[in-house]
Design a protein around this motif. Structure first.
Motif, mmCIF file in Angstrom:
data_model
loop_
_atom_site.group_PDB
_atom_site.id
_atom_site.type_symbol
_atom_site.label_atom_id
_atom_site.label_comp_id
_atom_site.label_asym_id
_atom_site.label_seq_id
_atom_site.Cartn_x
_atom_site.Cartn_y
_atom_site.Cartn_z
ATOM 1 N N SER A 17 -15.137 -29.205 -24.370
ATOM 2 C CA SER A 17 -15.605 -28.647 -25.627
ATOM 3 C C SER A 17 -16.964 -27.971 -25.433
ATOM 4 O O SER A 17 -17.857 -28.516 -24.789
ATOM 5 N N GLY A 18 -17.100 -26.789 -25.995
ATOM 6 C CA GLY A 18 -18.346 -26.044 -25.888
ATOM 7 C C GLY A 18 -18.465 -25.174 -24.655
ATOM 8 O O GLY A 18 -19.460 -24.458 -24.500
ATOM 9 N N ALA A 19 -17.478 -25.206 -23.777
ATOM 10 C CA ALA A 19 -17.584 -24.488 -22.508
ATOM 11 C C ALA A 19 -17.600 -22.975 -22.705
ATOM 12 O O ALA A 19 -16.871 -22.421 -23.529
ATOM 13 N N LYS A 20 -18.439 -22.328 -21.909
ATOM 14 C CA LYS A 20 -18.466 -20.879 -21.784
ATOM 15 C C LYS A 20 -17.936 -20.515 -20.385
ATOM 16 O O LYS A 20 -17.649 -21.395 -19.571
ATOM 17 N N THR A 21 -17.842 -19.233 -20.123
ATOM 18 C CA THR A 21 -17.326 -18.798 -18.826
ATOM 19 C C THR A 21 -18.151 -19.374 -17.673
ATOM 20 O O THR A 21 -17.603 -19.792 -16.655
ATOM 21 N N CYS A 29 -22.823 -12.393 -42.908
ATOM 22 C CA CYS A 29 -21.622 -12.805 -42.169
ATOM 23 C C CYS A 29 -20.998 -11.616 -41.449
ATOM 24 O O CYS A 29 -20.702 -11.691 -40.254
ATOM 25 N N LEU A 30 -20.822 -10.518 -42.164
ATOM 26 C CA LEU A 30 -20.177 -9.350 -41.569
ATOM 27 C C LEU A 30 -21.007 -8.769 -40.438
ATOM 28 O O LEU A 30 -20.461 -8.295 -39.426
ATOM 29 N N ASP A 31 -22.330 -8.796 -40.578
ATOM 30 C CA ASP A 31 -23.197 -8.325 -39.499
ATOM 31 C C ASP A 31 -23.047 -9.206 -38.255
ATOM 32 O O ASP A 31 -23.023 -8.695 -37.126
ATOM 33 N N ARG A 32 -22.964 -10.508 -38.474
ATOM 34 C CA ARG A 32 -22.831 -11.430 -37.335
ATOM 35 C C ARG A 32 -21.476 -11.256 -36.655
ATOM 36 O O ARG A 32 -21.383 -11.326 -35.425
ATOM 37 N N VAL A 33 -20.429 -11.044 -37.428
ATOM 38 C CA VAL A 33 -19.106 -10.785 -36.850
ATOM 39 C C VAL A 33 -19.128 -9.493 -36.033
ATOM 40 O O VAL A 33 -18.575 -9.428 -34.928
ATOM 41 N N ALA A 34 -19.781 -8.476 -36.554
ATOM 42 C CA ALA A 34 -19.867 -7.204 -35.833
ATOM 43 C C ALA A 34 -20.600 -7.373 -34.502
ATOM 44 O O ALA A 34 -20.213 -6.783 -33.480
ATOM 45 N N ASP A 91 -18.579 -17.836 -25.549
ATOM 46 C CA ASP A 91 -19.431 -16.754 -25.050
ATOM 47 C C ASP A 91 -19.747 -15.766 -26.172
ATOM 48 O O ASP A 91 -20.863 -15.246 -26.276
ATOM 49 N N ALA A 92 -18.743 -15.513 -27.008
ATOM 50 C CA ALA A 92 -18.913 -14.557 -28.101
ATOM 51 C C ALA A 92 -19.628 -15.161 -29.296
ATOM 52 O O ALA A 92 -19.861 -14.457 -30.296
ATOM 53 N N GLY A 93 -19.992 -16.447 -29.229
ATOM 54 C CA GLY A 93 -20.771 -17.073 -30.288
ATOM 55 C C GLY A 93 -19.948 -17.602 -31.437
ATOM 56 O O GLY A 93 -20.388 -17.580 -32.596
ATOM 57 N N PHE A 94 -18.751 -18.118 -31.142
ATOM 58 C CA PHE A 94 -17.834 -18.592 -32.183
ATOM 59 C C PHE A 94 -18.511 -19.547 -33.171
ATOM 60 O O PHE A 94 -18.430 -19.361 -34.390
ATOM 61 N N ALA A 95 -19.190 -20.569 -32.668
ATOM 62 C CA ALA A 95 -19.783 -21.574 -33.556
ATOM 63 C C ALA A 95 -20.848 -20.958 -34.450
ATOM 64 O O ALA A 95 -20.913 -21.240 -35.660
ATOM 65 N N ASP A 96 -21.681 -20.097 -33.881
ATOM 66 C CA ASP A 96 -22.742 -19.477 -34.667
ATOM 67 C C ASP A 96 -22.174 -18.521 -35.710
ATOM 68 O O ASP A 96 -22.685 -18.434 -36.837
ATOM 69 N N VAL A 97 -21.112 -17.810 -35.351
ATOM 70 C CA VAL A 97 -20.461 -16.922 -36.306
ATOM 71 C C VAL A 97 -19.969 -17.711 -37.511
ATOM 72 O O VAL A 97 -20.209 -17.335 -38.671
ATOM 73 N N MET A 98 -19.274 -18.827 -37.256
ATOM 74 C CA MET A 98 -18.727 -19.608 -38.362
ATOM 75 C C MET A 98 -19.841 -20.226 -39.204
ATOM 76 O O MET A 98 -19.759 -20.244 -40.435
ATOM 77 N N THR A 99 -20.888 -20.727 -38.555
ATOM 78 C CA THR A 99 -22.014 -21.298 -39.309
ATOM 79 C C THR A 99 -22.669 -20.246 -40.188
ATOM 80 O O THR A 99 -22.988 -20.491 -41.365
ATOM 81 N N THR A 100 -22.869 -19.064 -39.631
ATOM 82 C CA THR A 100 -23.482 -17.977 -40.391
ATOM 83 C C THR A 100 -22.634 -17.603 -41.597
ATOM 84 O O THR A 100 -23.145 -17.423 -42.712
#
Length: 267
Positions: free
Chosen positions: A86-90, A134-139, A116-125
């Motif tokens: 869990s939490g692993a990046k490349t 939110c849309l800016d962070r997804v972009a 790597d793409a920041g999944f957790a931070d995207v969802m938190t945002t």
């Protein structure tokens, strides 16, 4: 003299045939020996959200209900190593997960790239901030997927082939998180849900292209999860839940019904 030459020629032909057969036999034996299975990757591969965690795996949260152990239990490979975390990046895969790979590895599965793409931070945002934030962070995440992630995936996929030259490698993708116009009456807006689904599609497209360029099979799990997204009324993906780190991860049903059939079909 002629008889001697014929005998020598016949002996040479027999020796050549014997060596050829021996070489083929050795190659065949090596191929037969490549029957071990190694499951690599991030939380979607480790089974976070499915429960039944191996206490020895600590924060990696490796679950016996993840698709890797389920496949291994059903197919009895000659060896099974479960290093997904869990939490692993490349970079974590490269540094911490490839140890069990060898010439005897016949199958490798991997799901990687979301962190790597920041999944957790995207969802938190998206959960805590405004729609525009939110849309800016997804972009920003999608820009990373398109411009930086391909090179990181190349490094991982090349390292797998170098350490497990005989292995069939199956790269598993990610589901869309939301059913649009579904049963949810609160939470994110439809615009945000649509943006997150589009980001998932983007990630799958990038991953599938990198996998194909390395000669690996890509497992698209989106069809299996269709009708089982968040807001579907029959979700195989946790929404915001407790423990909080289970949020936006597949349930045990998502592992067995969403991921396992795809691995089974490609392995």
């Amino acid at each position: 003299m002629r008889l001697f030459r014929r005998a020598a020629t016949l002996s040479a032909l027999l020796l050549s045939a014997a060596l050829t057969l021996t070489g083929a036999g050795a190659a065949h034996s090596a191929e037969q020996a490549a029957t071990g299975y190694v499951a690599l990757g991030d939380s979607y591969a480790s089974g976070l959200g499915a429960g039944s965690y191996d206490s020895a795996s600590g924060d990696c949260k490796r679950s016996s209900k993840a698709f890797g152990p389920l496949w291994a239990a059903a197919n009895n490979p000659s060896s099974f190593h479960f290093t997904a975390c869990s939490g692993a990046k490349t970079g974590d895969v490269l540094n911490n997960q490839l140890g069990p790979l060898s010439s005897s590895t016949g199958l490798v599965s991997i799901s990687i790239g979301g962190n790597d793409a920041g999944f957790a931070d995207v969802m938190t945002t998206c959960v805590l901030s405004s729609q525009s934030t939110c849309l800016d962070r997804v972009a920003a995440a999608r820009a990373y997927m398109n411009n930086t992630l391909p090179g990181k995936l190349n490094q991982v996929y090349s390292a797998i082939r170098a350490k497990a030259p005989s292995a069939r490698v199956v790269v598993l993708g990610y589901p869309r998180l939301y059913k649009l116009n579904g049963t949810c009456i609160a939470g994110l807006t439809e615009t945000e849900r649509s943006a997150l689904n589009a980001a998932s599609d983007n990630l799958n497209d990038v991953t599938a292209k990198r996998a194909a360029d390395h000669g690996y099979a890509f497992g698209d799990v989106r069809p299996n999860f269709s009708g089982h997204e968040i807001c579907s009324g029959s979700s195989w993906i946790h929404s915001v839940t407790w423990p909080i780190n289970h949020s936006y991860h597949p349930t045990a049903a998502g592992q067995s019904g969403g991921y396992l059939p795809v691995l089974r079909s490609l392995a």
